[in-house]
Design an enzyme around this catalytic site. Sequence first.
Site, PDB file in Angstrom:
ATOM      1  N   GLU A 222      -9.806  -3.093   5.817  1.00 30.64           N
ATOM      2  CA  GLU A 222      -9.189  -1.902   5.237  1.00 30.64           C
ATOM      3  C   GLU A 222      -9.347  -2.033   3.732  1.00 30.64           C
ATOM      4  O   GLU A 222      -8.817  -2.953   3.122  1.00 30.64           O
ATOM      5  CB  GLU A 222      -7.711  -1.813   5.609  1.00 30.64           C
ATOM      6  CG  GLU A 222      -7.030  -0.576   5.045  1.00 30.64           C
ATOM      7  CD  GLU A 222      -5.516  -0.665   5.144  1.00 30.64           C
ATOM      8  OE1 GLU A 222      -4.854  -0.342   4.142  1.00 30.64           O
ATOM      9  OE2 GLU A 222      -5.016  -1.077   6.205  1.00 30.64           O
ATOM     10  N   CYS A 259      -1.526   1.719   0.334  1.00 26.13           N
ATOM     11  CA  CYS A 259      -2.865   2.221   0.648  1.00 26.13           C
ATOM     12  C   CYS A 259      -2.832   3.680   1.079  1.00 26.13           C
ATOM     13  O   CYS A 259      -3.863   4.358   1.062  1.00 26.13           O
ATOM     14  CB  CYS A 259      -3.507   1.367   1.724  1.00 26.13           C
ATOM     15  SG  CYS A 259      -2.531   1.239   3.234  1.00 26.13           S
TER      16      CYS A 259
END
Length: 479
Positions: A222, A259
Amino acid sequence: MSVEAKVTKAHEAFLAMGTRTLQERAEWMEAVAEALEGHREQLVEVGQAETHLPAARLNTELTRTVFQLQLLAQEVRQGQFLDATIDHQDPDWGMGPRPDIRRVNVPLGVVGVFGASNFPFAFSVAGGDTASAWAAGCPVVHKIHGGHVKLGELTARVIEDSLQQAGAPEGMFSAITGREAGIELVEHPQVKAIGFTGSVPGGRALFDRAAARPEPIPFYGELGSINPVVVTENAWQQRGEKIAEGFVTSMTMGIGQFCTKPGLVLVPSAVAEQAKKAITDALQSVELPGKMLNDRIAEGFAEARQHVANLDGVARMADGGGENQDPPAPSVFSVEAGELGPEAEVLHTEMFGPAAVVITYENSAELLRVLGYLPGQLTGTIHAEQDEDIEDLMSALAQRCGRLLKNGWPTGVTVTYAQHHGGPYPATTALGTSVGTAAVSRFLRAVAYQDFADVDLPPALQESNPLGLRRRVDGEWKN
């Protein structure tokens, strides 16, 4: 102990784990959850000292981590991730006689996990990648993030002690530190997959190493996302101030170090001035707690913010300024959609901190054009009224985002069965999820058995179904 020794021990644990039951695997995970809960006060205290995160945030995150382990332990007991499938022998099968074929998922092997800077519990030592690897039946060697080494080492000791007391195979979990050790972990031939949460440059470098191995392995990274939010004119007219307040709250939550922080807000030109004023007003009441996670992140944010501020066509709506401020004051910039082309850096630059860009668009064609320029994202959000046709908008976002939201905000990623936390590159390097029960599938592969005697088959595929699984038999689902 060296990386070589820890990976070798982990491989031995992998072989031993294969001889144990799903019930035992679930109990090991629950033992870790119980131990983390029992050491809560000490873990939070060390976390506060090392990450600048407040106690309330760390406690919430630790609760999430414990819950995640418990939920995945339940998933292990049910065993549906094994995807046990049976096709009996059929002489009258449409394309000719069919042999007896049975398929089941099996664990990959040793998994290397890299912890995240911004979630020292939930995406780190005992976080989602570790928990889902264990659930799949894979041992883990965890590379502790340099931003919270003391907390990582303490968490690792708690895990190792609890696993030992629970009777888990030795080597089911171990931890390493340091950049070179991390590289060695990715390149070790007995490591069969990597879970990573971090920056685009760091993740891409490791991803390339994983792909360049003599035996390439899956790299579930990620990396980065700016999470666009689209506001329609009707939505703004109905609840503009509420939208502005929600955006500012989401953008500045955790000092913008999530994020899923909304980094782009697209609003119609017809309400642009209202939107800019409402957002600027909402920023006035924001008080950011504490400091950013560490100096490196603070410096990276200041550089990214300055880069965006200097781009052609970008105007300053609310500039936090003061590069040395910690925490930095929130910053919001604006640009017109007509100024943006496919390579526009404002559409590709993540500001990991309390900053975002407002993009004003003239019409739906211009809006869809700009959305088409975006790289892969974790989330895409739409603020629209119930009677509006948003099919084209949903389609455009679905092509680039792993999770779509309507009339909400992307910060906050619950751990559940239907969750998907991933997206096209550079949001992630693969198309799986790192959050929720589906995360287990990343660390599995399928094996089919043809014409074996029942006694030779894995328990999941035996005719009597000793594990009590829900299986697909001759095309029909049966319990």
